[in-house]
Scaffold this motif. Structure first.
Motif, PDB file in Angstrom:
ATOM      1  N   UNK A   1       0.747  -1.179   0.030  1.00  0.00           N
ATOM      2  CA  UNK A   1       0.252  -0.040   0.069  1.00  0.00           C
ATOM      3  C   UNK A   1       1.041   1.301  -0.052  1.00  0.00           C
ATOM      4  N   UNK A   2       0.580   2.411  -0.903  1.00  0.00           N
ATOM      5  CA  UNK A   2       1.175   3.411  -1.033  1.00  0.00           C
ATOM      6  C   UNK A   2       0.948   4.236   0.244  1.00  0.00           C
ATOM      7  N   UNK A   3       1.972   5.074   0.598  1.00  0.00           N
ATOM      8  CA  UNK A   3       1.585   6.167   1.853  1.00  0.00           C
ATOM      9  C   UNK A   3       2.279   7.558   1.365  1.00  0.00           C
ATOM     10  N   UNK A   4       1.556   8.471   1.871  1.00  0.00           N
ATOM     11  CA  UNK A   4       2.076   9.842   1.510  1.00  0.00           C
ATOM     12  C   UNK A   4       3.501  10.293   2.140  1.00  0.00           C
ATOM     13  N   UNK A   5       4.307  10.868   1.406  1.00  0.00           N
ATOM     14  CA  UNK A   5       5.286  11.494   1.826  1.00  0.00           C
ATOM     15  C   UNK A   5       5.612  13.042   1.795  1.00  0.00           C
ATOM     16  N   UNK A   6       6.644  13.553   2.388  1.00  0.00           N
ATOM     17  CA  UNK A   6       6.828  14.900   1.931  1.00  0.00           C
ATOM     18  C   UNK A   6       8.357  15.048   1.802  1.00  0.00           C
ATOM     19  N   UNK A   7       8.908  15.805   0.701  1.00  0.00           N
ATOM     20  CA  UNK A   7      10.285  15.980   0.548  1.00  0.00           C
ATOM     21  C   UNK A   7      10.703  17.383   0.394  1.00  0.00           C
ATOM     22  N   UNK A   8      11.902  17.849   0.245  1.00  0.00           N
ATOM     23  CA  UNK A   8      12.394  19.101  -0.004  1.00  0.00           C
ATOM     24  C   UNK A   8      13.789  18.970  -0.544  1.00  0.00           C
ATOM     25  N   UNK A   9      14.290  19.615  -1.537  1.00  0.00           N
ATOM     26  CA  UNK A   9      15.767  19.601  -1.884  1.00  0.00           C
ATOM     27  C   UNK A   9      16.390  20.424  -0.735  1.00  0.00           C
ATOM     28  N   UNK A  10      17.507  20.188  -0.576  1.00  0.00           N
ATOM     29  CA  UNK A  10      18.469  20.927   0.176  1.00  0.00           C
ATOM     30  C   UNK A  10      19.263  21.629  -0.796  1.00  0.00           C
ATOM     31  N   UNK A  11      19.582  23.049  -0.527  1.00  0.00           N
ATOM     32  CA  UNK A  11      20.155  23.893  -1.431  1.00  0.00           C
ATOM     33  C   UNK A  11      21.257  24.555  -0.766  1.00  0.00           C
ATOM     34  N   UNK A  12      22.293  24.494  -1.326  1.00  0.00           N
ATOM     35  CA  UNK A  12      23.619  25.486  -1.176  1.00  0.00           C
ATOM     36  C   UNK A  12      23.351  26.851  -1.693  1.00  0.00           C
TER      37      UNK A  12
END
Length: 122
Positions: A1-12
């Protein structure tokens, strides 16, 4: 079963006043899978192309700090994963900044983290 996730890029952002940035990692949080991790890849040549005077070692130290926070070390030890994710992705004016938070669905957050790093960083 697929579950939600959150992500963001880390930027220099070697010179905050110029606003130029490169992606150096991805942070991913999946509450249903009890998963929080950051994967990073710093290419000194790309960073120095933005700012020949950039302190590559300082960026590497800052990235290690993001890793320790994700792992719940130091002052972050008393924070839940979601709190650590929100703290790291909050707006800031430092050498490392998070991009906008995005969402997705996953069955394997670690595999999606690797996929996103390959897509957005490498």
């Amino acid at each position: 079963m697929r579950t939600p996730y959150e992500y963001a890029t880390v930027q220099a952002v070697p010179r905050v006043e110029r606003g130029e940035r490169i992606n150096v990692g991805v942070i991913l949080y999946c509450r249903p899978k009890d998963f929080l991790a950051v994967a990073t890849h710093l290419e000194p040549g790309r960073l120095l192309a933005l700012d020949p005077g950039a302190d590559v070692d300082a960026v590497a130290v800052a990235l290690a700090g993001w890793q320790r926070t994700c792992d719940g070390e130091g002052p972050a030890r008393d924070m839940r994963q979601g709190e650590r994710f929100r703290w790291l992705t909050a707006p800031r004016s430092t050498i490392l900044q998070a991009g906008p938070v995005h969402t997705g669905l996953t069955t394997d957050p670690a595999a999606d983290l690797e996929r996103l790093v390959a897509l957005l960083v490498h």
